[in-house]
Design an enzyme around this catalytic site. Sequence first.
Site, mmCIF file in Angstrom:
data_model
loop_
_atom_site.group_PDB
_atom_site.id
_atom_site.type_symbol
_atom_site.label_atom_id
_atom_site.label_comp_id
_atom_site.label_asym_id
_atom_site.label_seq_id
_atom_site.Cartn_x
_atom_site.Cartn_y
_atom_site.Cartn_z
ATOM 1 N N LYS A 75 -7.382 -5.746 -2.620
ATOM 2 C CA LYS A 75 -8.187 -5.080 -1.598
ATOM 3 C C LYS A 75 -8.730 -3.753 -2.129
ATOM 4 O O LYS A 75 -7.977 -2.940 -2.652
ATOM 5 C CB LYS A 75 -7.344 -4.815 -0.349
ATOM 6 C CG LYS A 75 -6.954 -6.070 0.410
ATOM 7 C CD LYS A 75 -5.832 -5.807 1.396
ATOM 8 C CE LYS A 75 -6.142 -4.686 2.350
ATOM 9 N NZ LYS A 75 -4.985 -4.379 3.227
ATOM 10 N N LYS A 82 0.851 -1.189 0.000
ATOM 11 C CA LYS A 82 0.000 0.000 0.000
ATOM 12 C C LYS A 82 0.884 1.235 0.000
ATOM 13 O O LYS A 82 2.113 1.144 0.069
ATOM 14 C CB LYS A 82 -0.945 0.006 1.197
ATOM 15 C CG LYS A 82 -0.255 0.076 2.548
ATOM 16 C CD LYS A 82 -1.241 0.301 3.692
ATOM 17 C CE LYS A 82 -2.317 -0.720 3.791
ATOM 18 N NZ LYS A 82 -3.161 -0.582 5.001
#
Length: 251
Positions: A87, A29
């Site tokens: 995700k 991320k």
Amino acid sequence: MLLLISPDSVEEALDCAKAAEHLDIVDVKKPDEGSLGANFPWVIREIRDAVPADKPVSATVGDVPYKPGTVAQAALGAVVSGATYIKVGLYGCTTPDQGIEVMRAVVRAVKDQRPDALVVASGYADAHRIGCVNPLAMPDIAARSGADAAMLDTAIKDGTRLFDHVPPEVCAEFVRRAHAAGLLAALAGSVTQADLGPLTRMGTDIVGVRGAVCEGGDRNAGRIQPHLVAAFRAEMDRQAREHVVSVPAVN
């Protein structure tokens, strides 16, 4: 319970590789772009190459808007770059129907490319602060869209934590709904070692952390430390052992 650790660079991924025996999923991320900020495709590829082949790589595609086509393309980019857990943070979806529309597009884009990839629909424990879908709607959104897991994180990283917004008994209901729908249940949001007891007892499948394994507990300025990953895993294992002992045997 699986341990998901989130490096934000190839250098941190190499630190994760040093602690590979203590973690289960490496999650890519970009924290400075949000709670589920998306990193660059080349960073996903480099991190995939940097960690052991038997460790799945997860990638966030962002705190996304209600734009199904845009999000589907981002999800495809993540899976093509080497991620096998995709995700999606439904930041801009204000109703369950919007969330389902976005996630159906993501599921199709990802599964057409790689059927064995897992799609994670993520909501936010502090949804009331940003106006997105209710946290307890996430398992139904995930199930109706064909996703594999439902997740909660916190959107605003201001020192408040998962249980500050969704208390343990509500998180337990989230996990129960996810399992009833045949989904994995993932929980994150400034999780600390002190939270592992209730997370274990409620049956959480995946716990996601960053700050707890960073130097100084700082998810932004700190760097992931292998010894902190090892310590976090040790506490997970201790809680798991205690939970097994406390559960009565069924004859």
